[in-house]
Structure formats: structure tokens, C-alpha cells
Design a protein around this motif. Structure first.
Motif, PDB file in Angstrom:
ATOM      1  N   MET A 144     -27.544  62.304 -42.416  1.00  0.00           N
ATOM      2  CA  MET A 144     -26.467  61.636 -42.976  1.00  0.00           C
ATOM      3  C   MET A 144     -25.511  61.104 -42.017  1.00  0.00           C
ATOM      4  O   MET A 144     -25.223  61.933 -41.056  1.00  0.00           O
ATOM      5  CB  MET A 144     -25.650  62.762 -43.841  1.00  0.00           C
ATOM      6  CG  MET A 144     -26.559  63.118 -45.237  1.00  0.00           C
ATOM      7  SD  MET A 144     -26.739  61.585 -46.373  1.00  0.00           S
ATOM      8  CE  MET A 144     -24.884  61.647 -46.758  1.00  0.00           C
ATOM      9  N   TYR A 145     -24.913  60.021 -41.966  1.00  0.00           N
ATOM     10  CA  TYR A 145     -23.850  59.502 -41.078  1.00  0.00           C
ATOM     11  C   TYR A 145     -22.641  59.870 -41.364  1.00  0.00           C
ATOM     12  O   TYR A 145     -22.173  60.282 -42.680  1.00  0.00           O
ATOM     13  CB  TYR A 145     -23.883  58.063 -41.090  1.00  0.00           C
ATOM     14  CG  TYR A 145     -25.311  57.209 -40.541  1.00  0.00           C
ATOM     15  CD1 TYR A 145     -25.503  57.860 -39.115  1.00  0.00           C
ATOM     16  CD2 TYR A 145     -26.115  56.714 -41.080  1.00  0.00           C
ATOM     17  CE1 TYR A 145     -26.842  57.133 -38.724  1.00  0.00           C
ATOM     18  CE2 TYR A 145     -27.361  56.063 -40.896  1.00  0.00           C
ATOM     19  CZ  TYR A 145     -27.747  56.609 -39.465  1.00  0.00           C
ATOM     20  OH  TYR A 145     -28.787  55.916 -39.097  1.00  0.00           O
ATOM     21  N   PRO A 146     -21.531  60.088 -40.424  1.00  0.00           N
ATOM     22  CA  PRO A 146     -20.318  60.640 -40.785  1.00  0.00           C
ATOM     23  C   PRO A 146     -19.534  59.617 -41.763  1.00  0.00           C
ATOM     24  O   PRO A 146     -20.097  58.482 -41.561  1.00  0.00           O
ATOM     25  CB  PRO A 146     -19.376  60.933 -39.523  1.00  0.00           C
ATOM     26  CG  PRO A 146     -20.366  59.853 -38.474  1.00  0.00           C
ATOM     27  CD  PRO A 146     -21.931  59.888 -39.199  1.00  0.00           C
ATOM     28  N   ALA A 147     -18.580  59.625 -42.390  1.00  0.00           N
ATOM     29  CA  ALA A 147     -18.012  58.801 -43.437  1.00  0.00           C
ATOM     30  C   ALA A 147     -17.303  57.819 -42.470  1.00  0.00           C
ATOM     31  O   ALA A 147     -16.855  57.895 -41.490  1.00  0.00           O
ATOM     32  CB  ALA A 147     -17.070  59.440 -44.661  1.00  0.00           C
ATOM     33  N   PHE A 148     -17.297  56.489 -43.044  1.00  0.00           N
ATOM     34  CA  PHE A 148     -16.558  55.404 -42.637  1.00  0.00           C
ATOM     35  C   PHE A 148     -14.952  55.665 -42.607  1.00  0.00           C
ATOM     36  O   PHE A 148     -14.338  56.063 -43.672  1.00  0.00           O
ATOM     37  CB  PHE A 148     -16.740  54.150 -43.194  1.00  0.00           C
ATOM     38  CG  PHE A 148     -16.293  52.931 -42.735  1.00  0.00           C
ATOM     39  CD1 PHE A 148     -16.479  51.994 -41.466  1.00  0.00           C
ATOM     40  CD2 PHE A 148     -14.701  52.583 -43.378  1.00  0.00           C
ATOM     41  CE1 PHE A 148     -15.779  50.976 -41.107  1.00  0.00           C
ATOM     42  CE2 PHE A 148     -14.153  51.527 -42.815  1.00  0.00           C
ATOM     43  CZ  PHE A 148     -14.467  50.845 -41.790  1.00  0.00           C
ATOM     44  N   ASN A 149     -14.325  55.485 -41.406  1.00  0.00           N
ATOM     45  CA  ASN A 149     -12.896  55.604 -41.083  1.00  0.00           C
ATOM     46  C   ASN A 149     -12.251  54.330 -40.793  1.00  0.00           C
ATOM     47  O   ASN A 149     -12.782  54.009 -39.755  1.00  0.00           O
ATOM     48  CB  ASN A 149     -12.611  56.814 -40.456  1.00  0.00           C
ATOM     49  CG  ASN A 149     -11.227  57.023 -40.220  1.00  0.00           C
ATOM     50  OD1 ASN A 149     -10.317  56.209 -40.513  1.00  0.00           O
ATOM     51  ND2 ASN A 149     -10.700  58.362 -40.021  1.00  0.00           N
ATOM     52  N   GLN A 150     -11.567  53.727 -41.465  1.00  0.00           N
ATOM     53  CA  GLN A 150     -11.089  52.305 -40.966  1.00  0.00           C
ATOM     54  C   GLN A 150     -10.351  52.651 -39.807  1.00  0.00           C
ATOM     55  O   GLN A 150     -10.213  51.433 -38.792  1.00  0.00           O
ATOM     56  CB  GLN A 150      -9.892  51.823 -42.067  1.00  0.00           C
ATOM     57  CG  GLN A 150      -9.744  50.490 -41.846  1.00  0.00           C
ATOM     58  CD  GLN A 150     -10.742  49.317 -42.010  1.00  0.00           C
ATOM     59  OE1 GLN A 150     -11.402  49.368 -43.233  1.00  0.00           O
ATOM     60  NE2 GLN A 150     -10.642  48.416 -41.259  1.00  0.00           N
ATOM     61  N   ALA A 151      -9.819  53.740 -39.481  1.00  0.00           N
ATOM     62  CA  ALA A 151      -8.668  53.648 -38.354  1.00  0.00           C
ATOM     63  C   ALA A 151      -9.518  54.022 -36.988  1.00  0.00           C
ATOM     64  O   ALA A 151      -9.101  53.390 -35.872  1.00  0.00           O
ATOM     65  CB  ALA A 151      -7.824  54.946 -38.363  1.00  0.00           C
ATOM     66  N   PRO A 183     -21.818  61.077 -30.409  1.00  0.00           N
ATOM     67  CA  PRO A 183     -21.786  60.936 -31.734  1.00  0.00           C
ATOM     68  C   PRO A 183     -23.021  60.186 -32.156  1.00  0.00           C
ATOM     69  O   PRO A 183     -23.618  59.561 -31.508  1.00  0.00           O
ATOM     70  CB  PRO A 183     -20.502  60.229 -31.847  1.00  0.00           C
ATOM     71  CG  PRO A 183     -20.363  59.514 -30.482  1.00  0.00           C
ATOM     72  CD  PRO A 183     -20.929  60.501 -29.685  1.00  0.00           C
ATOM     73  N   PRO A 184     -23.231  60.099 -33.434  1.00  0.00           N
ATOM     74  CA  PRO A 184     -24.345  59.075 -33.905  1.00  0.00           C
ATOM     75  C   PRO A 184     -24.123  57.776 -33.647  1.00  0.00           C
ATOM     76  O   PRO A 184     -22.863  57.494 -33.142  1.00  0.00           O
ATOM     77  CB  PRO A 184     -24.534  59.253 -35.199  1.00  0.00           C
ATOM     78  CG  PRO A 184     -22.916  59.890 -35.579  1.00  0.00           C
ATOM     79  CD  PRO A 184     -22.669  60.594 -34.471  1.00  0.00           C
ATOM     80  N   LYS A 185     -25.058  56.825 -33.693  1.00  0.00           N
ATOM     81  CA  LYS A 185     -24.962  55.474 -33.340  1.00  0.00           C
ATOM     82  C   LYS A 185     -24.130  54.381 -34.333  1.00  0.00           C
ATOM     83  O   LYS A 185     -23.861  53.422 -33.933  1.00  0.00           O
ATOM     84  CB  LYS A 185     -26.255  54.659 -32.640  1.00  0.00           C
ATOM     85  CG  LYS A 185     -26.839  55.375 -31.709  1.00  0.00           C
ATOM     86  CD  LYS A 185     -28.076  54.644 -31.082  1.00  0.00           C
ATOM     87  CE  LYS A 185     -28.572  55.316 -29.858  1.00  0.00           C
ATOM     88  NZ  LYS A 185     -29.802  54.603 -29.362  1.00  0.00           N
ATOM     89  N   ARG A 186     -23.870  55.032 -35.634  1.00  0.00           N
ATOM     90  CA  ARG A 186     -23.236  54.380 -36.320  1.00  0.00           C
ATOM     91  C   ARG A 186     -22.684  55.457 -37.417  1.00  0.00           C
ATOM     92  O   ARG A 186     -22.789  56.500 -37.599  1.00  0.00           O
ATOM     93  CB  ARG A 186     -24.111  53.524 -37.267  1.00  0.00           C
ATOM     94  CG  ARG A 186     -25.020  53.982 -37.844  1.00  0.00           C
ATOM     95  CD  ARG A 186     -25.726  52.965 -39.007  1.00  0.00           C
ATOM     96  NE  ARG A 186     -25.062  53.042 -39.968  1.00  0.00           N
ATOM     97  CZ  ARG A 186     -25.244  52.225 -41.115  1.00  0.00           C
ATOM     98  NH1 ARG A 186     -26.235  51.288 -40.970  1.00  0.00           N
ATOM     99  NH2 ARG A 186     -24.176  52.005 -41.910  1.00  0.00           N
ATOM    100  N   SER A 187     -21.590  54.893 -38.188  1.00  0.00           N
ATOM    101  CA  SER A 187     -21.016  55.623 -39.240  1.00  0.00           C
ATOM    102  C   SER A 187     -21.855  55.379 -40.397  1.00  0.00           C
ATOM    103  O   SER A 187     -22.575  54.447 -40.649  1.00  0.00           O
ATOM    104  CB  SER A 187     -19.707  55.245 -39.469  1.00  0.00           C
ATOM    105  OG  SER A 187     -19.405  53.861 -40.097  1.00  0.00           O
ATOM    106  N   ALA A 188     -21.391  56.072 -41.646  1.00  0.00           N
ATOM    107  CA  ALA A 188     -21.880  55.734 -43.076  1.00  0.00           C
ATOM    108  C   ALA A 188     -20.957  54.173 -43.277  1.00  0.00           C
ATOM    109  O   ALA A 188     -20.292  53.979 -42.830  1.00  0.00           O
ATOM    110  CB  ALA A 188     -21.555  56.644 -43.868  1.00  0.00           C
ATOM    111  N   SER A 189     -21.737  53.601 -44.360  1.00  0.00           N
ATOM    112  CA  SER A 189     -21.344  52.387 -44.963  1.00  0.00           C
ATOM    113  C   SER A 189     -20.276  52.724 -46.072  1.00  0.00           C
ATOM    114  O   SER A 189     -20.301  53.711 -46.505  1.00  0.00           O
ATOM    115  CB  SER A 189     -22.377  51.558 -45.508  1.00  0.00           C
ATOM    116  OG  SER A 189     -23.430  51.261 -44.547  1.00  0.00           O
TER     117      SER A 189
END
Length: 240
Positions: free
Chosen positions: A1-8, A20-26
């Protein structure tokens, strides 16, 4: 599971021993757009390749007709969704103060080279596998009589862009890829993590036995377009 997307900000590095992982969740942009059976002629589905098929002989005509019948029997509808996520595109660390170039890509890498109408919409549409006319990034509500074919296309384009929340600024996002190099001074013993927000538009086929949610959750899309936006984030993390 990727970490949640945060606009900030993207997933930040907080531990010198853990990247950190190479991407966030969508995260979803707009609402899912449904393409019903009456609009199947707009979908270029390789499993039912009757759209644009030659009809030079009775057998070719019959083959196209059989594919249309099979598609309407087996496919309930198609769904297009638009998402965004943070992607890690570069990571640097040097043992001494260093000046180096960082290459940044923005836009969309299209897999095809020839499109009849070289517009952002047509390149986007061919890659996604949809018949879209005009400019979906500046779509306007339909004003012509509904019985006119061009009016029907206008209405479809407007609903498509309105549901997925495309705006004029998105035309720059979905242009062809441009590359920029930035010369940067790096201080020693510091990790520099370069992040970028990516937009992803995906086309799903939903059969008569399936629910939208299960197909989307399985990531069983049949076409997609991925674009790198201009939204960047650089995190320097001191390893000491």
C-alpha cells in the motif's frame, strides 16, 4: 500500500536509514465517466476491433457486424477515470559540494508517431483509445440542434471533459514531453529527493457480470495516458 496522496507534499523522508516509496497512492480527479452502449463506436477496443474496420467485401462487413453484436452482448459499458499521484523521478547525494544538472520532464510520452490531426486532443484520444473531436480542454456546452452529428460529438466531449474536470490549463499537461535541465549546487551528505505530480487517465472495460469498483481496484485497464505535470517538490534531507 502506498501512502495517501497529499496535495501539499509527497511522501517525505524522515529516517536516514529508510527511503520513502517511489510514489504515493492515487487520488481521484473529478468523477468516473461512463461510456454506454450507444457510444461504443467511440471506443477503439482491441478485443472488439470493428471501429474503423474495412468493409470492402461481404465477409469483412459480416465480421464487423459480428464484433459489434458480441461487444454489446458481453460489455455493459466502459469507464474512464482520472487520477493524480506523486512520483519520485530522481534522487541525488554527493560526498562533497557538487554542481550538477537535474533533468526534468513535463508532458506526455505518446506511443504513436502519426495522428491525422496533430492536436493535443487527438494525440491524447488515440493513446487512450477514444474518438474525441475538437478540443476537450476547452470544451463548451452543446448549443447546436441535438439531431446534428457534430452536436452529438460536442455534447460527448463536453460531458467527458466536465466529468473528468479537464480545463484549459490541462492542455499544457497533456502536450508532448518537454525536457528541461537545471544546474543545481548540492551540499555534501544530503539526500535530495525530486518529486513530481503525475496525472493518469485510464480506460476500463466493464462486462455484464462486473462492477465498476472491482475492475478499477484490479487495475485491469485496457488503455491509459500518463502525464508529468509542472508541479515539483524537492526535499533535501541531511543524513547527519
Amino acid at each position: 500500500m502506498y501512502p495517501a496522496f497529499n496535495q501539499a507534499h509527497p511522501p517525505l523522508m524522515t529516517d536516514p536509514n529508510v527511503f520513502p516509496p517511489k510514489r504515493s497512492a492515487s487520488a481521484r480527479i473529478g468523477q468516473p465517466f461512463r461510456i454506454q452502449q450507444k457510444d461504443f463506436f467511440r471506443v477503439h477496443d482491441q478485443q472488439y476491433p470493428w471501429v474503423g474496420m474495412r468493409h470492402a467485401s461481404p465477409s469483412q462487413w459480416q465480421r464487423g457486424k459480428d464484433l459489434q453484436i458480441a461487444q454489446k452482448r458481453e460489455v455493459d459499458h466502459y469507464v474512464v477515470i482520472r487520477e493524480q499521484y506523486w512520483a519520485l523521478f530522481d534522487r541525488r547525494m554527493y560526498g562533497a559540494e557538487t554542481v550538477a544538472k537535474v533533468t526534468i520532464e513535463q508532458g506526455t510520452t505518446y506511443s504513436h508517431k502519426e495522428v491525422h490531426h496533430e492536436s493535443t486532443t487527438s494525440r491524447f484520444a488515440v493513446t487512450l483509445g477514444l474518438d474525441l473531436a475538437g478540443n476537450i480542454f476547452r470544451a463548451a456546452p452543446e448549443v447546436a440542434a441535438p439531431e446534428v452529428k457534430s452536436s452529438l460529438s460536442s455534447k460527448f466531449n463536453y460531458e467527458f471533459s466536465h466529468t473528468l474536470e479537464f480545463t484549459e490549463t490541462d492542455e499544457m499537461t497533456y502536450r508532448e514531453t518537454e525536457t528541461h535541465s537545471i544546474e543545481t549546487k548540492f551540499v555534501p551528505d544530503t539526500q535530495y529527493l525530486y518529486w513530481q505530480i503525475c496525472n493518469e487517465v485510464l480506460l476500463y472495460r466493464i462486462t455484464q457480470q462486473q462492477a465498476d469498483s472491482e475492475v478499477i481496484a484490479s487495475r485491469a485497464f485496457i488503455n491509459r495516458v500518463v502525464s508529468r505535470t509542472e508541479k515539483l517538490y524537492v526535499q533535501p534531507f541531511a543524513m547527519g
